[in-house]
Enzyme design. Structure first.
Site, PDB file in Angstrom:
ATOM      1  N   LYS A 148      96.548  73.557  30.829  1.00 54.08           N
ATOM      2  CA  LYS A 148      97.749  74.069  30.915  1.00 54.08           C
ATOM      3  C   LYS A 148      97.600  75.876  31.182  1.00 54.08           C
ATOM      4  O   LYS A 148      96.379  76.135  31.064  1.00 54.08           O
ATOM      5  CB  LYS A 148      98.847  74.301  30.027  1.00 54.08           C
ATOM      6  CG  LYS A 148      98.159  74.917  28.749  1.00 54.08           C
ATOM      7  CD  LYS A 148      99.002  74.799  27.708  1.00 54.08           C
ATOM      8  CE  LYS A 148      99.537  76.206  26.510  1.00 54.08           C
ATOM      9  NZ  LYS A 148     100.051  76.431  25.731  1.00 54.08           N
ATOM     10  N   GLU A 216     104.583  79.583  15.410  1.00 50.47           N
ATOM     11  CA  GLU A 216     104.187  79.982  14.873  1.00 50.47           C
ATOM     12  C   GLU A 216     104.493  80.729  14.546  1.00 50.47           C
ATOM     13  O   GLU A 216     104.518  82.080  14.519  1.00 50.47           O
ATOM     14  CB  GLU A 216     103.144  79.915  16.665  1.00 50.47           C
ATOM     15  CG  GLU A 216     102.466  78.995  17.270  1.00 50.47           C
ATOM     16  CD  GLU A 216     102.134  79.354  18.436  1.00 50.47           C
ATOM     17  OE1 GLU A 216     101.275  79.685  18.753  1.00 50.47           O
ATOM     18  OE2 GLU A 216     102.155  80.875  20.086  1.00 50.47           O
ATOM     19  N   ASP A 235     104.979  78.171  28.030  1.00 46.49           N
ATOM     20  CA  ASP A 235     103.453  78.199  27.398  1.00 46.49           C
ATOM     21  C   ASP A 235     103.297  77.028  26.358  1.00 46.49           C
ATOM     22  O   ASP A 235     103.156  76.680  26.164  1.00 46.49           O
ATOM     23  CB  ASP A 235     103.329  79.801  26.866  1.00 46.49           C
ATOM     24  CG  ASP A 235     101.980  79.501  26.191  1.00 46.49           C
ATOM     25  OD1 ASP A 235     101.304  79.117  27.485  1.00 46.49           O
ATOM     26  OD2 ASP A 235     101.752  80.060  25.187  1.00 46.49           O
ATOM     27  N   HIS A 240     103.924  70.594  26.138  1.00 46.00           N
ATOM     28  CA  HIS A 240     104.428  70.765  24.014  1.00 46.00           C
ATOM     29  C   HIS A 240     105.886  69.833  23.960  1.00 46.00           C
ATOM     30  O   HIS A 240     105.849  68.193  23.853  1.00 46.00           O
ATOM     31  CB  HIS A 240     103.673  71.294  23.155  1.00 46.00           C
ATOM     32  CG  HIS A 240     102.344  72.606  24.226  1.00 46.00           C
ATOM     33  ND1 HIS A 240     101.838  71.639  24.800  1.00 46.00           N
ATOM     34  CD2 HIS A 240     102.101  73.332  23.880  1.00 46.00           C
ATOM     35  CE1 HIS A 240     100.135  72.224  24.716  1.00 46.00           C
ATOM     36  NE2 HIS A 240     100.282  73.473  23.757  1.00 46.00           N
TER      37      HIS A 240
HETATM   38  N1  LIG Z   1      91.908  79.523  24.553  1.00 45.57           N
HETATM   39  C1  LIG Z   1      92.613  78.511  24.542  1.00 45.57           C
HETATM   40  O1  LIG Z   1      93.117  78.786  23.088  1.00 45.57           O
HETATM   41  C2  LIG Z   1      93.834  77.762  25.228  1.00 45.57           C
HETATM   42  C3  LIG Z   1      94.719  76.899  25.260  1.00 45.57           C
HETATM   43  C4  LIG Z   1      94.765  76.464  25.780  1.00 45.57           C
HETATM   44  C5  LIG Z   1      94.652  76.588  27.338  1.00 45.57           C
HETATM   45  N2  LIG Z   1      94.075  77.273  27.663  1.00 45.57           N
HETATM   46  C6  LIG Z   1      93.423  77.605  29.256  1.00 45.57           C
HETATM   47  O2  LIG Z   1      91.968  77.479  28.920  1.00 45.57           O
HETATM   48  C7  LIG Z   1      91.164  78.533  30.449  1.00 45.57           C
HETATM   49  C8  LIG Z   1      89.882  78.954  30.067  1.00 45.57           C
HETATM   50  O3  LIG Z   1      90.872  79.574  28.967  1.00 45.57           O
HETATM   51  P1  LIG Z   1      89.874  80.687  27.632  1.00 45.57           P
HETATM   52  O4  LIG Z   1      91.123  81.264  26.998  1.00 45.57           O
HETATM   53  O5  LIG Z   1      88.805  79.917  27.422  1.00 45.57           O
HETATM   54  O6  LIG Z   1      89.334  81.963  29.076  1.00 45.57           O
HETATM   55  P2  LIG Z   1      88.485  82.982  28.948  1.00 45.57           P
HETATM   56  O7  LIG Z   1      88.059  83.381  27.448  1.00 45.57           O
HETATM   57  O8  LIG Z   1      89.172  83.803  29.993  1.00 45.57           O
HETATM   58  O9  LIG Z   1      87.394  82.606  29.968  1.00 45.57           O
HETATM   59  C9  LIG Z   1      87.431  82.312  30.935  1.00 45.57           C
HETATM   60  C10 LIG Z   1      85.653  81.086  31.577  1.00 45.57           C
HETATM   61  O10 LIG Z   1      85.637  81.276  33.148  1.00 45.57           O
HETATM   62  C11 LIG Z   1      84.319  81.814  32.926  1.00 45.57           C
HETATM   63  N3  LIG Z   1      84.981  82.090  34.459  1.00 45.57           N
HETATM   64  C12 LIG Z   1      85.673  83.170  34.846  1.00 45.57           C
HETATM   65  N4  LIG Z   1      85.541  83.188  36.713  1.00 45.57           N
HETATM   66  C13 LIG Z   1      84.655  82.644  37.191  1.00 45.57           C
HETATM   67  C14 LIG Z   1      84.127  81.924  37.759  1.00 45.57           C
HETATM   68  N5  LIG Z   1      84.719  82.935  39.655  1.00 45.57           N
HETATM   69  N6  LIG Z   1      83.236  81.350  38.321  1.00 45.57           N
HETATM   70  C15 LIG Z   1      82.959  80.470  36.764  1.00 45.57           C
HETATM   71  N7  LIG Z   1      83.330  81.043  36.126  1.00 45.57           N
HETATM   72  C16 LIG Z   1      84.217  81.705  35.564  1.00 45.57           C
HETATM   73  C17 LIG Z   1      84.611  83.240  32.302  1.00 45.57           C
HETATM   74  O11 LIG Z   1      82.818  83.287  32.251  1.00 45.57           O
HETATM   75  P3  LIG Z   1      82.280  84.386  33.171  1.00 45.57           P
HETATM   76  O12 LIG Z   1      83.045  85.524  33.146  1.00 45.57           O
HETATM   77  O13 LIG Z   1      81.014  84.197  32.430  1.00 45.57           O
HETATM   78  O14 LIG Z   1      81.895  83.992  34.456  1.00 45.57           O
HETATM   79  C18 LIG Z   1      84.863  82.486  30.968  1.00 45.57           C
HETATM   80  O15 LIG Z   1      83.569  81.444  31.023  1.00 45.57           O
HETATM   81  C19 LIG Z   1      92.699  78.887  30.893  1.00 45.57           C
HETATM   82  O16 LIG Z   1      93.505  78.151  31.731  1.00 45.57           O
HETATM   83  C20 LIG Z   1      93.685  78.881  30.150  1.00 45.57           C
HETATM   84  O17 LIG Z   1      95.552  79.115  29.939  1.00 45.57           O
HETATM   85  C21 LIG Z   1      93.378  78.533  26.757  1.00 45.57           C
END
Ligand SMILES: NC(=O)c1ccc[n+]([C@@H]2O[C@H](COP(=O)([O-])OP(=O)(O)OC[C@H]3O[C@@H](n4cnc5c(N)ncnc54)[C@H](OP(=O)(O)O)[C@@H]3O)[C@@H](O)[C@H]2O)c1
Length: 491
Positions: A148, A216, A235, A240
């Site tokens: 999401k 939260e 969100d 949810h």
């Molecule tokens: N974190 C959470 O708890 C959470 C919870 C629910 C949903 N989500 C969802 O999960 C997703 C990821 O969240 P996140 O928090 O993990 O984000 P994040 O920490 O910003 O990580 C983003 C990742 O994408 C990679 N990336 C960015 N551009 C790219 C490209 N062009 N090609 C390949 N890789 C690329 C980045 O690595 P590089 O910069 O090395 O490319 C990094 O590994 C999002 O959609 C978020 O809404 C996250």
């Protein structure tokens, strides 16, 4: 304890391998499934991102992440090292058609299940899928997992679904709502459909109303850029809370087959009374936290968390009254509330039954409380049925509410797997029951969108509430106007 059935060897490509979700949730979940013998040692977990870290760098990051996010007692150095041997890494800008797709193709086994997990920002979902398709990486045994948010409104959700659907068949698309992977949420299905008592009570004659609270204590946790564009309605409620509402309100499916369960959830979403512009004023309350205190510690307000002095109209709290227009639920309101910086972290569904039609007990015998079924998703997963019982001992007939409790940790004395463990294995097994189908996501947006539109068209802003309180006082008025109160007996 349930027997663990290993899955066949698979290849899982995680786009966004260096990101927070992968390190905090996905790798620990895969480690636990590996440790318990469900993920076979010849499975391959291939991280993909733009950073140039190589296999060794990815394994080092994984090792550090496991130390942070897996309980020390569950970390066996030998198992960690065997798990890390399953990890590989490809450096790849997934938006570029001329990236290292050949390198990735050579690593993948044509005969295996292939999971493409998109743990990247959602605006990459379309481009990544297009490139996967162009590079010829999508086989009949492939699945794609989307986190999401899917879009920020109905039109953008459709656009994402169209772009992903250009490459993957709907049966191959797994849209995660990690709430659906929680044990208690699955237990809701068991509670309702594996026991004969509750389903008979699940009607407007017996149930007075339902409350769903997801509270939260945290603020923005470094996700302010995303959150300020989204707000808590997009969100949390759009996914949810509406999914929980569906599981409470849906009719018994004809089987547990994924589409039969999802058909019933979809009917609930379609039966939700649409919000007219004036309803959004009367039936919703939005708030934004200001500085306050949680657990006795001072916490900053939303704008300070965001690092700006400019006003923001983003809601960090919402309470609303929803109506499911079916025979079963006529005159049974569903009160939903969720927010950040609330006094305690809790996710609960409260099904409140109707008051006694007549009492043979004198009014002074008790502080009457209608029966309530409380389904707790976190922190301690469990189910409680509150009943009036006689106080023990002499001294006259006094009645008090008492709980019949099932605390799952105490009842089963096992570690409760994280939702991602279950959901990741379901993607490998190809079981989409706990994932959202395209029409569900779009129906949820179609219901939420008029609320967003109505708020956007109004001159007023979210109401302020002090961090550490249960939102603006108008949220209390929302339910008390109907002669009801929010359940706040969290222990
Ligand atoms: N974190 C959470 O708890 C959470 C919870 C629910 C949903 N989500 C969802 O999960 C997703 C990821 O969240 P996140 O928090 O993990 O984000 P994040 O920490 O910003 O990580 C983003 C990742 O994408 C990679 N990336 C960015 N551009 C790219 C490209 N062009 N090609 C390949 N890789 C690329 C980045 O690595 P590089 O910069 O090395 O490319 C990094 O590994 C999002 O959609 C978020 O809404 C996250």
């Amino acid at each position: 304890m349930a027997k663990i059935i290993p899955v066949d060897a698979f290849d899982c490509v995680v786009f966004g391998a260096t990101g927070d979700l992968t390190l905090r949730k996905l790798l620990p979940a895969l480690y636990y499934r590996f440790r318990d013998g469900q993920v076979p040692p010849d499975a391959r977990i291939i991280g993909a991102a733009r950073s140039d870290i190589g296999d060794d760098g990815f394994r080092k990051r994984a090792d550090t992440a496991l130390k942070h996010h897996v309980a020390a007692a569950d970390l066996d150095p030998d198992i960690v090292s065997r798990f890390c041997a399953c990890l590989h890494y490809v450096r790849l800008d997934a938006t570029q058609p001329d990236a290292e797709w050949d390198g990735l193709r050579q690593m993948l086994d044509q005969a295996r299940v292939r999971v493409f997990y998109l743990a990247t920002s959602p605006d990459l979902y379309g481009p990544v899928c297009r490139n996967l398709g162009r590079a010829g990486l999508v086989t009949p045994l492939s699945r794609v997992v989307l986190e999401k948010p899917i879009g920020h409104d109905l039109a953008s959700a459709r656009e994402v679904n169209n772009r992903v659907g250009d490459v993957f068949d709907e049966t191959q698309i797994f849209r995660i709502d990690h709430y659906l992977g929680k044990e208690t949420v699955q237990n809701l299905l068991a509670l309702r459909f594996a026991n004969s008592i509750f389903e008979r009570l699940w009607t407007t004659d017996v149930i007075d109303h339902v409350q769903i609270t997801v509270a939260e204590t945290v603020g923005l946790e470094g996700r302010g850029g995303y959150f300020d564009k989204a707000g808590v309605l997009r969100d949390m409620v759009q996914n949810h809370l509406l999914q929980l509402l569906c599981l409470i309100a849906m009719e018994p499916p004809v089987s547990l087959e994924a589409d039969r369960v999802r058909d019933e959830k979809l009917k609930v979403l379609r039966a939700l009374r649409p919000f007219e512009p004036h309803d959004a004023v009367a039936l919703t309350v939005r708030g934004q936290y200001t500085q306050g205190a949680i657990d006795g510690k001072p916490v900053p307000g939303y704008l300070a968390d965001l690092g700006t002095n400019d006003p923001s109209h983003t809601e960090t709290f919402v309470a609303l009254k929803a109506e499911v227009r079916t025979w079963r639920w006529a005159n049974v309101p569903f009160y939903l509330r969720t927010g950040k910086r609330l006094p305690t972290k809790v996710s609960e569904i409260v099904v409140q039954f109707r008051a006694l039609p007549f009492s043979i007990f004198p009014p002074e015998a008790a502080e009457w409380q209608p029966n309530r079924l409380i389904i707790r998703l976190q922190p301690q997963e469990g189910i409680r049925l509150e009943m009036m019982t006689k106080d023990p001992g002499p001294g006259g007939l006094r009645l008090s509410p008492t709980g019949l409790d099932i605390r799952f940790d105490a009842a089963f004395n096992i570690r409760f797997p994280d939702a991602y463990e279950r959901l990741l294995m379901d993607t490998v097994r190809g079981n989409p029951t706990l994932f959202m189908r395209r029409d569900e996501v779009e129906a949820a947006w179609a219901w939420v969108e008029p609320i967003l539109d109505s708020w956007a068209g109004r001159p007023d802003h979210p109401r302020p509430y002090s961090a550490g309180t249960w939102g603006p006082t108008a949220a209390i008025a929302l339910i008390e106007r109907d002669g009801r109160t929010w359940h706040e007996g969290f222990e």
